[in-house]
Design a protein around this motif. Sequence first.
Motif, short mmCIF file in Angstrom:
data_model
loop_
_atom_site.label_atom_id
_atom_site.label_comp_id
_atom_site.label_asym_id
_atom_site.label_seq_id
_atom_site.Cartn_x
_atom_site.Cartn_y
_atom_site.Cartn_z
N LYS A 132 0.83 -1.21 0.00
CA LYS A 132 0.00 0.00 0.00
C LYS A 132 0.87 1.26 0.00
CE LYS A 132 -3.89 2.09 2.39
NZ LYS A 132 -4.89 1.96 3.46
N GLU A 133 1.94 1.28 0.81
CA GLU A 133 2.85 2.42 0.81
C GLU A 133 3.52 2.59 -0.54
OE1 GLU A 133 4.46 2.66 5.40
OE2 GLU A 133 5.16 1.00 4.15
N TRP A 134 3.92 1.46 -1.15
CA TRP A 134 4.57 1.52 -2.46
C TRP A 134 3.62 2.09 -3.52
CZ3 TRP A 134 9.09 1.92 -4.43
CH2 TRP A 134 9.29 1.69 -5.79
N GLU A 135 2.37 1.63 -3.50
CA GLU A 135 1.39 2.13 -4.47
C GLU A 135 1.16 3.63 -4.29
OE1 GLU A 135 -1.93 -0.53 -3.95
OE2 GLU A 135 -0.87 -2.16 -4.96
N ARG A 136 1.20 4.12 -3.06
CA ARG A 136 1.05 5.55 -2.80
C ARG A 136 2.23 6.33 -3.40
NH1 ARG A 136 -3.26 8.03 -2.30
NH2 ARG A 136 -2.31 9.55 -3.63
N ILE A 137 3.44 5.78 -3.26
CA ILE A 137 4.62 6.43 -3.84
C ILE A 137 4.50 6.48 -5.36
CG2 ILE A 137 7.11 6.16 -4.25
CD1 ILE A 137 7.30 5.05 -1.37
N LEU A 138 4.01 5.41 -5.97
CA LEU A 138 3.83 5.38 -7.42
C LEU A 138 2.87 6.48 -7.88
CD1 LEU A 138 3.48 1.54 -8.08
CD2 LEU A 138 5.43 3.00 -8.64
N ILE A 139 1.83 6.71 -7.12
CA ILE A 139 0.84 7.74 -7.47
C ILE A 139 1.40 9.14 -7.23
CG2 ILE A 139 -1.39 8.73 -6.78
CD1 ILE A 139 -2.27 5.78 -6.20
N ASP A 140 2.04 9.33 -6.07
CA ASP A 140 2.50 10.66 -5.68
C ASP A 140 3.78 11.11 -6.39
OD1 ASP A 140 0.36 10.77 -3.95
OD2 ASP A 140 1.55 10.38 -2.15
N HIS A 141 4.63 10.17 -6.79
CA HIS A 141 5.94 10.51 -7.36
C HIS A 141 6.27 9.68 -8.61
CE1 HIS A 141 6.76 12.70 -3.64
NE2 HIS A 141 6.28 11.65 -3.00
N PRO A 142 5.42 9.68 -9.61
CA PRO A 142 5.66 8.81 -10.77
C PRO A 142 6.97 9.09 -11.51
CG PRO A 142 3.97 10.42 -11.28
CD PRO A 142 4.26 10.53 -9.81
N ASP A 143 7.47 10.29 -11.43
CA ASP A 143 8.70 10.64 -12.14
C ASP A 143 9.96 10.20 -11.40
OD1 ASP A 143 7.19 11.83 -14.12
OD2 ASP A 143 7.36 13.83 -13.25
N TYR A 144 9.82 9.73 -10.16
CA TYR A 144 10.98 9.37 -9.35
C TYR A 144 11.03 7.89 -9.00
CZ TYR A 144 11.22 14.37 -8.96
OH TYR A 144 11.29 15.70 -9.26
N VAL A 145 10.18 7.10 -9.65
CA VAL A 145 10.08 5.66 -9.42
C VAL A 145 10.18 4.97 -10.77
CG1 VAL A 145 8.61 3.82 -8.54
CG2 VAL A 145 8.62 6.04 -7.40
N GLY A 146 10.88 3.85 -10.81
CA GLY A 146 10.99 3.14 -12.08
C GLY A 146 11.26 1.66 -11.88
N LYS A 147 11.74 1.03 -12.92
CA LYS A 147 12.10 -0.38 -12.90
C LYS A 147 13.55 -0.53 -13.32
CE LYS A 147 7.46 -2.04 -13.84
NZ LYS A 147 7.17 -2.94 -12.77
N SER A 148 14.22 -1.46 -12.66
CA SER A 148 15.61 -1.72 -12.99
C SER A 148 15.71 -2.21 -14.43
CB SER A 148 16.16 -2.77 -12.03
OG SER A 148 17.48 -3.06 -12.33
N MET A 149 16.66 -1.68 -15.16
CA MET A 149 16.82 -2.07 -16.57
C MET A 149 17.62 -3.35 -16.73
SD MET A 149 17.43 1.71 -18.15
CE MET A 149 17.83 1.10 -19.77
N LEU A 150 18.53 -3.61 -15.81
CA LEU A 150 19.40 -4.78 -15.90
C LEU A 150 19.41 -5.55 -14.60
CD1 LEU A 150 22.48 -3.00 -17.51
CD2 LEU A 150 20.78 -4.39 -18.70
N ARG A 151 19.65 -6.84 -14.68
CA ARG A 151 19.86 -7.65 -13.49
C ARG A 151 21.22 -7.28 -12.93
NH1 ARG A 151 22.36 -12.20 -11.52
NH2 ARG A 151 21.05 -13.64 -10.35
N HIS A 152 21.28 -7.05 -11.62
CA HIS A 152 22.58 -6.76 -11.02
C HIS A 152 22.62 -7.26 -9.58
CE1 HIS A 152 20.13 -3.25 -9.99
NE2 HIS A 152 20.94 -3.04 -8.97
N GLU A 153 23.82 -7.41 -9.07
CA GLU A 153 24.04 -7.96 -7.74
C GLU A 153 24.90 -7.00 -6.94
OE1 GLU A 153 26.19 -11.85 -5.73
OE2 GLU A 153 25.57 -11.94 -7.83
N HIS A 154 24.59 -6.93 -5.63
CA HIS A 154 25.37 -6.09 -4.72
C HIS A 154 25.43 -6.81 -3.38
CE1 HIS A 154 27.06 -2.50 -2.95
NE2 HIS A 154 26.16 -2.58 -1.98
N GLU A 155 26.63 -7.15 -2.94
CA GLU A 155 26.85 -7.83 -1.66
C GLU A 155 25.99 -9.08 -1.53
OE1 GLU A 155 26.45 -4.95 1.47
OE2 GLU A 155 28.18 -3.80 0.76
N GLY A 156 25.88 -9.86 -2.59
CA GLY A 156 25.15 -11.12 -2.58
C GLY A 156 23.65 -11.00 -2.80
N ARG A 157 23.13 -9.80 -2.87
CA ARG A 157 21.71 -9.60 -3.12
C ARG A 157 21.51 -9.26 -4.58
NH1 ARG A 157 20.32 -6.04 2.22
NH2 ARG A 157 20.48 -7.77 3.69
#
Length: 66
Positions: free
Chosen positions: A7-32
């Motif tokens: 629910k919080e994420w969906e609110r961010i998508l509505i309130d700040h659509p220009d500052y939220v996106g999707k990762s373009m590439l698969r990547h790893e950082h510290e095992g995650r």
Amino acid sequence: MYTITRKEWERILIDHPDYVGKSMLRHEHEGRVCEAGDACCFEYLLPGAPNTGATLVFEHIHFEIV
């Protein structure tokens, strides 16, 4: 690692659509892994995060949507 509800994420998508996106590439950082298509946004948009300006954070590496 930040945790954010769907629910919080969906609110961010509505309130700040220009500052939220999707990762373009698969990547790893510290095992995650962030897969291509997972969410990313500026850190300051996440509830409880410090206001660090334009720090880009990635789902499954820096935050989880539960």
